[in-house]
Design an enzyme around this catalytic site. Sequence first.
Site, PDB file in Angstrom:
ATOM      1  N   CYS A 139      13.442  11.132   6.237  1.00 53.48           N
ATOM      2  CA  CYS A 139      13.581  10.733   7.644  1.00 53.48           C
ATOM      3  C   CYS A 139      15.018  10.873   8.119  1.00 53.48           C
ATOM      4  O   CYS A 139      15.271  10.967   9.309  1.00 53.48           O
ATOM      5  CB  CYS A 139      13.101   9.303   7.812  1.00 53.48           C
ATOM      6  SG  CYS A 139      13.957   8.166   6.716  1.00 53.48           S
ATOM      7  N   GLU A 149       9.928  15.604  15.812  1.00 47.04           N
ATOM      8  CA  GLU A 149      10.174  15.621  14.377  1.00 47.04           C
ATOM      9  C   GLU A 149       9.294  16.680  13.701  1.00 47.04           C
ATOM     10  O   GLU A 149       8.095  16.725  13.952  1.00 47.04           O
ATOM     11  CB  GLU A 149       9.846  14.238  13.793  1.00 47.04           C
ATOM     12  CG  GLU A 149      10.177  14.120  12.338  1.00 47.04           C
ATOM     13  CD  GLU A 149       9.825  12.744  11.775  1.00 47.04           C
ATOM     14  OE1 GLU A 149       8.714  12.250  12.050  1.00 47.04           O
ATOM     15  OE2 GLU A 149      10.656  12.184  11.052  1.00 47.04           O
ATOM     16  N   LYS A 197       0.838  -1.199   0.000  1.00 47.31           N
ATOM     17  CA  LYS A 197       0.000   0.000   0.000  1.00 47.31           C
ATOM     18  C   LYS A 197       0.875   1.251   0.000  1.00 47.31           C
ATOM     19  O   LYS A 197       1.530   1.568   0.990  1.00 47.31           O
ATOM     20  CB  LYS A 197      -0.913   0.043   1.236  1.00 47.31           C
ATOM     21  CG  LYS A 197      -1.971   1.146   1.089  1.00 47.31           C
ATOM     22  CD  LYS A 197      -2.717   1.428   2.365  1.00 47.31           C
ATOM     23  CE  LYS A 197      -2.100   2.517   3.201  1.00 47.31           C
ATOM     24  NZ  LYS A 197      -1.968   3.831   2.526  1.00 47.31           N
ATOM     25  N   GLU A 235       9.979   1.139  10.534  1.00 47.47           N
ATOM     26  CA  GLU A 235      10.944   2.213  10.232  1.00 47.47           C
ATOM     27  C   GLU A 235      10.225   3.527  10.459  1.00 47.47           C
ATOM     28  O   GLU A 235       9.341   3.893   9.680  1.00 47.47           O
ATOM     29  CB  GLU A 235      11.406   2.116   8.776  1.00 47.47           C
ATOM     30  CG  GLU A 235      12.136   0.835   8.417  1.00 47.47           C
ATOM     31  CD  GLU A 235      13.460   0.689   9.128  1.00 47.47           C
ATOM     32  OE1 GLU A 235      14.009   1.715   9.579  1.00 47.47           O
ATOM     33  OE2 GLU A 235      13.924  -0.447   9.263  1.00 47.47           O
ATOM     34  N   GLY A 284       6.871   4.799   8.282  1.00 44.69           N
ATOM     35  CA  GLY A 284       5.973   5.942   8.466  1.00 44.69           C
ATOM     36  C   GLY A 284       6.207   6.576   9.820  1.00 44.69           C
ATOM     37  O   GLY A 284       7.299   6.484  10.386  1.00 44.69           O
ATOM     38  N   SER A 285       5.153   7.185  10.346  1.00 47.46           N
ATOM     39  CA  SER A 285       5.315   7.964  11.580  1.00 47.46           C
ATOM     40  C   SER A 285       5.354   7.060  12.809  1.00 47.46           C
ATOM     41  O   SER A 285       4.828   5.937  12.796  1.00 47.46           O
ATOM     42  CB  SER A 285       4.164   8.957  11.694  1.00 47.46           C
ATOM     43  OG  SER A 285       2.940   8.253  11.720  1.00 47.46           O
ATOM     44  N   THR A 286       5.930   7.588  13.872  1.00 50.24           N
ATOM     45  CA  THR A 286       6.085   6.807  15.102  1.00 50.24           C
ATOM     46  C   THR A 286       4.721   6.483  15.718  1.00 50.24           C
ATOM     47  O   THR A 286       4.508   5.364  16.195  1.00 50.24           O
ATOM     48  CB  THR A 286       6.990   7.574  16.083  1.00 50.24           C
ATOM     49  OG1 THR A 286       8.287   7.683  15.466  1.00 50.24           O
ATOM     50  CG2 THR A 286       7.128   6.865  17.408  1.00 50.24           C
TER      51      THR A 286
END
Length: 490
Positions: free
Chosen positions: A289, A394, A180, A255, A233-235
Site C-alpha cells: 500500500c 490505485e 481473519k 487502513e 484492505g481496499s477502500t
Amino acid sequence: MHQIKNFINNEFIEPASRDYLDVTEPATGQVYAKVPLSDAADVDRAAVAAKAAFPAWAALPAAERSRLLLRLADLIDANLDRLAQAESLDCGKPIALARAIDIPRSAANFRYFATAILHTPGEMYETDQPAVGGPLHAINYTLRRPRSVAGLISPWNLPLYLLSWKIAPAIATGNTCIAKPSEVTPMTGAILGELVREAGIPPGVVNIVHGDGRTCGSAIVSHPDVPAISFTGSTGVGRWIGETCGRMLKRVSLELGGKNPFIIFDDADLAQAIPTAVRGAFTNQGQICLCGSRLLVHQRVFERVLDGVVAGAKALKIGDPSDAATQFGALVSRQHLDKVAGMVDEARQLRGVIHCGGASVPTASLSERCRNGYFYQPTVISGLDPACRVEREEIFGPVVTLQPFDDDEHAISLANATDYGLAATIFTNDLSRAHRTADRLHSGIVWINSWLVRDLRTPFGGTKASGVGREGGLEAIRFFTEPKNVCVRI
Ligand code: NAD
C-alpha cells in the site's frame, strides 16, 4: 492436499458447513491447499470463546501478558524458514523478501507491543478551580481498559506482518480477538495458531477464522459481541465496514488504499533517489500500500530519472519466488493480474508511453515450474493526463507512472490530486523545501530521502480515502483501550 482449519479456543476445527475454498500458488497457478469457507456459525463460535477468555486475560498482570507475547515472538523467529517459505508460496513473493521483511517484522510487532505495555504513560491532571466557599481541588486520572473482543481483518499482500500488527496490540492491552487472514493467503495465519498454542497463550485469546469477506468477514464486522474492528484492505470494503460500524456504534480503524506520490526535485541526489524509486515502485511486485506508484519529477532531471528507472526495472531478476536470488515474483492471482493488465491497456489507449513492461512475462523466460504462473513485467509509463483514471486510481501492481513538474507549487498540486492520502516520498537536498513540502502534502506518512523506513512507535495510516484512524505505537494502544476518567475531590 493440505487442508487448513479454523483455530478456535486453541483447537484446530473444521468449519461448521464443511465448505472449503481452493488456495492457489501464484507462481504456478496450481491449487495446493484448501481453506475453510467459514460462516456466521464459525464466527459465533469464535466470539463465544473470545468472550469467555476475556475476563481472565484482561485481569492478568501486564508483565505476564508481556512474557507470553515475547515467547510468541521468539517462536516466530525460530520458525523463520518455515514461515518465509509459506509466505512466499502463498503470495508469489520472493523468498528473500519474506525472510528479510515479512517474518522478522511480524516477530518485531509482538516484541514491540509486549514491551510497550510495560512503559505506557498514563494521564493525570490536577484541577484547581474557584468555587463557592473556597477553591476546589481535585485530581483527574484516566484509566484505560481493554474493550473486550476485537475483530481483526487483513489483506493478502503482507499476510502475517499485517495480521500481527493488529493481533499484537489487541492482546497486549488485554483484549481477546477474532482474526481473519485473507482467504487468498491464509497459510501463515494458520501456522500462527500453532505458535500461539505453543507459546502458552490461553485458549480463546487468539481465534483465527478463515473465509471470504462477504460471508466470514462481514459476520465478524456485524457480530454484536465484537465492539472493535480493525481492518486493512481496499477502500471499497473499508467504506462498507465503516458504515456498518457506524450504525452499530463500534470502534473502527480503517487502513485502506493509496496512490502515493514520490517527488524528485532537481537538487536531489539522483544516485540515491533513482534506486529508491525503483524499490518503491516494484518491491513485492508493487503490491504494497506504501509503494510510490506516481513519480513526480522536476522537468530538469526528468529524462535522467526516466532512463534510470527504466534501467532499474529492466535489471530486476524476475523468476521463481522460491529461488533465493529472485527479486521480483508473481502477482497474487489471475484476477489481480487481469486488473493490472487492464489498467496498462487503458494507459495505452490514452496514448501513454510504455517505456518498459506492459505485458506478462514471456513464459519462455520462466522456469518450467512457473510457466502457468501470474507474472507481469515491471512497467514504466509516462505522458498521461494527471486527471486520468490510471493516474488517480490505485493499481496495486508493478506499474509506475512519471509526470514532470515545473516548480514546487506544481509538484504539490500534482501530489495532492488524488482521493488518497497514505504515504508520500520527497527527494531533495534543500532542508527548508523538504519540510515545507512535507507539511503541505495530503498524506498520513511522509518519507524524506528514504522509503519504507518504519519505527513501530510512529503513527501509521492515511487520510482522505486512505483510511480513518492510525495504527502503531500509542495510537494502537489507545484504539484497543477504552478511556475512563476518574475525578477525585480532595
Ligand atoms: P480487500 O478489501 O478485498 O480484502 C481485505 C480483507 O477484507 C480480506 O481478508 C477480505 O476477505 C476481507 N473482506 C472483503 N470483503 C469484506 C466484507 N464485506 N466484510 C468484511 N471483510 C471483508 O483487499 P485486498 O485485495 O485483500 O488487499 C488489497 C488492498 O489492501 C489494497 O487496496 C491495498 O492498498 C490495501 N492495503 C492497505 C494497507 C494500509 O495499511 N493502508 C496495507 C496493505 C494493503
